[in-house]
Design a protein around this motif. Sequence first.
Motif, short mmCIF file in Angstrom:
data_model
loop_
_atom_site.label_atom_id
_atom_site.label_comp_id
_atom_site.label_asym_id
_atom_site.label_seq_id
_atom_site.Cartn_x
_atom_site.Cartn_y
_atom_site.Cartn_z
N ALA A 163 7.21 13.68 43.36
CA ALA A 163 6.98 12.64 42.36
C ALA A 163 6.68 13.23 41.00
O ALA A 163 7.08 12.69 39.97
N ASP A 183 1.20 16.80 42.10
CA ASP A 183 1.22 15.34 42.28
C ASP A 183 2.53 14.99 42.98
O ASP A 183 3.37 14.28 42.47
N LYS A 184 2.65 15.53 44.18
CA LYS A 184 3.88 15.45 44.96
C LYS A 184 4.17 14.04 45.47
O LYS A 184 5.30 13.55 45.40
N ASP A 185 3.14 13.36 45.97
CA ASP A 185 3.33 12.05 46.58
C ASP A 185 3.16 10.90 45.60
O ASP A 185 3.86 9.90 45.68
N THR A 186 2.20 11.07 44.68
CA THR A 186 1.91 10.02 43.69
C THR A 186 1.81 10.66 42.32
O THR A 186 0.97 11.54 42.12
N SER A 187 2.63 10.23 41.39
CA SER A 187 2.61 10.79 40.06
C SER A 187 1.23 10.64 39.43
O SER A 187 0.64 9.56 39.42
N ARG A 189 -1.55 11.96 40.58
CA ARG A 189 -2.60 12.20 41.57
C ARG A 189 -2.38 13.59 42.16
O ARG A 189 -1.47 13.81 42.95
N GLU A 191 -2.99 16.66 44.43
CA GLU A 191 -3.57 16.96 45.73
C GLU A 191 -3.17 18.38 46.15
O GLU A 191 -2.39 19.05 45.47
N LYS A 205 -0.12 18.40 53.51
CA LYS A 205 -1.12 18.00 52.52
C LYS A 205 -2.49 18.28 53.12
O LYS A 205 -2.99 17.55 53.96
N SER A 208 -5.58 15.87 52.60
CA SER A 208 -5.37 14.54 53.16
C SER A 208 -6.68 13.94 53.67
O SER A 208 -7.50 14.62 54.27
N SER A 214 -8.40 4.97 41.66
CA SER A 214 -7.82 4.85 40.32
C SER A 214 -8.69 5.60 39.32
O SER A 214 -9.92 5.45 39.31
#
Length: 521
Positions: A163, A183-187, A189, A191, A205, A208, A214
Motif C-alpha cells: 500500500a 505501511d504495507k497493508d494500510t497507507s 500505518r 508496522e 507482520k 500483528s 486513527s
Amino acid sequence: MELSSRVGSSGSLPVMRMFVPRKGFPLTHQGMPGTLEARRKAPNLAMNLSEEERSMQRSIALVPRGLTGRSLLVFCGISLAGIVGPSESSAGPSTRIIAKEEAPAATPLLSPPRGIRSLGPSAVRPHEPPSQKHDDGAVESAGGEATIAGVGVVQKISGSPMAGSVTVFRISPDGATAVFIADKDTSGRFELYSAPVDGSAAPAKISSGLPFGSGDDGVRAFEISMDSASVVFLADANAGNGNDDIYSVPVDGSSPPVQLNAGAERPITAFGITPNSAFAVFFGVDSSSGTNAVEVYSSFIGAAASATRLSDVGQGNSSGDVVSADFSPDSARVVYAGDGTADDMFQWYSVPVDAAGPGLDVQLSAALGFVSRGAISPDSSTLVYVGDDNTSGTMEIFSVPMAGGASVQLNPAMAGGGAIAVAISPDGNWVAYLADQDSAGVHEVYSAQTLVAGSGTRLNTAMAGSQFADSISISPDSSRVVYEADQDTPGTSELFSVPINPGTGPTTLHGLVSPDDVGFF
C-alpha cells in the motif's frame, strides 16, 4: 559540523555517542513527541537521520557468505508505475528491498573498524558517510519496498501488494532474516515485518495484534538482538500520537508482541539491546514520581511489564535527565550520564543492568561542569571519559573502574580547553585522544596507557596556528592510530598513520595538494 547542530550539541551540553565495536547496539533516539520536544535536555545517545535525510538515500547490505551459504546483496530500490513485474501493482511509485546473489569473492568482505564519533562543541568530522550502519552490519534503508534473488534474477521479499513503502530495513546478525518497517497493508500505518533473506517464505507482520487507532504513527524504530532471535521496537499503539511504548517479539513472529514497560515510563525515547540479547535498556519519562525526568530502565526481553528503573537523577535534581548511556561488553552494567546532583552538571554513573531498582548506581566522575565522551574497555573493567574534573571548562582524560573507585588522569596539563575525542584500543591497553594539550586551540593526536597517570604523549608532527587533527581511529590489532590532519600543508587535510606506542613518527598515507583534502575515512 551540520550533524552536531542537528542533534543540539553545544558547549553547555555536548552530545555524546559511545560505540564499542562488535559489542551490541547503541541506543536509538527517535525524538520526544508533543510538548516534551521542547525539554531542555532531550536524550541524545544515538541519533538517527531525519526522514528527509533518509529519503535522499538508498541502502545496501551484504549478507556474509558464511551465514547463508551464498553472498546476497540486499538493497532498496524504486519501482515506477509502468515498470513493474507481472505480480506487482502499477498504481504508482513504490520501493522494495531487493537481494541479488553476488559472485564469490576471493577474500571475505570485512567491515572497517569504527572511528570516534565526536559530536561535541568542537565536533570532529564523522568517519562514515550518512548511512545508518550498525555494529551488526545492518543498514537502514531510505524509503523503499523490499526484494532477493539468484544471479541476474531479482526476487521481491517484502511481498505484494504494498500500500505504501518500506522505510527501514535491517538484516539479522545470522544473515537469515530481513526485518523492515512499512505501511504495507494500510497507507500511513507503519508496522513491523520480517521475511527470510533467501525469499523462501512470505513476509510475516510481527507487530500483528497491536491496537493501532486513527492518528497513531505505528512502529517507529527497532533493533534485532545479537542472537537473531528477537526484535525490540517502539510503537504508539496504546497512547497514540507518537507516545511510544517498547515491545519485544520473536524475529519470526511465532508469538505476539509483548509490552516491556508498564506504561508509567511513557514515552520511550531511546532504547538498545545488551550484547547477550537478554535485556532491553531504554530511556523513559518517569511520570510515576512526578519528576518527569528522563531515566534509564532495563527489562527482560520477552517478559511483559518487566521494566525496572535503574537511575534516579530526578530524585536528586527535579530538573535532571539522563542524556547518554551504553552497556559493558559483558552485558553486566549500564553506564549513563545525567545531571542528578545539580542542573546541567553532568556526571558518569554505573549500575548493574539487572539491578532491582534505583539507588544501586555509583558515580564514576567528579566533573565540575560536565562530562562528554566516554569509552568502555573491551574487558568491561574500565570507563575512559572526558570531563572537567580538575578545572571547570578544561576537558581532561580519565580512566576509572566500571564498578567505582579512584579515577586516574591520563593526560599531563592541558594548554587549552582540552580533549574533544577519545577511544580505547581493542586490546584495552591504550587510549587515543584529540586535544589541545601542547598548544591552545591546536587539536593534535595523543596516546596514553589506559591505567598510567600522566602518560599522554603527542603522536603527530607538531602543528601550530590554524592546523588541527580532525578525526582518529585505532587499528584492529591495537598497534596504530590513523588520523586526519593538515599537519604538512595548512588547509589540506591528509591521512596519516602512526604507532600508538609513542616513539616513531607518523606516516602519510597519501599526498594531496591544496585545495584538495580528505573528506572522511
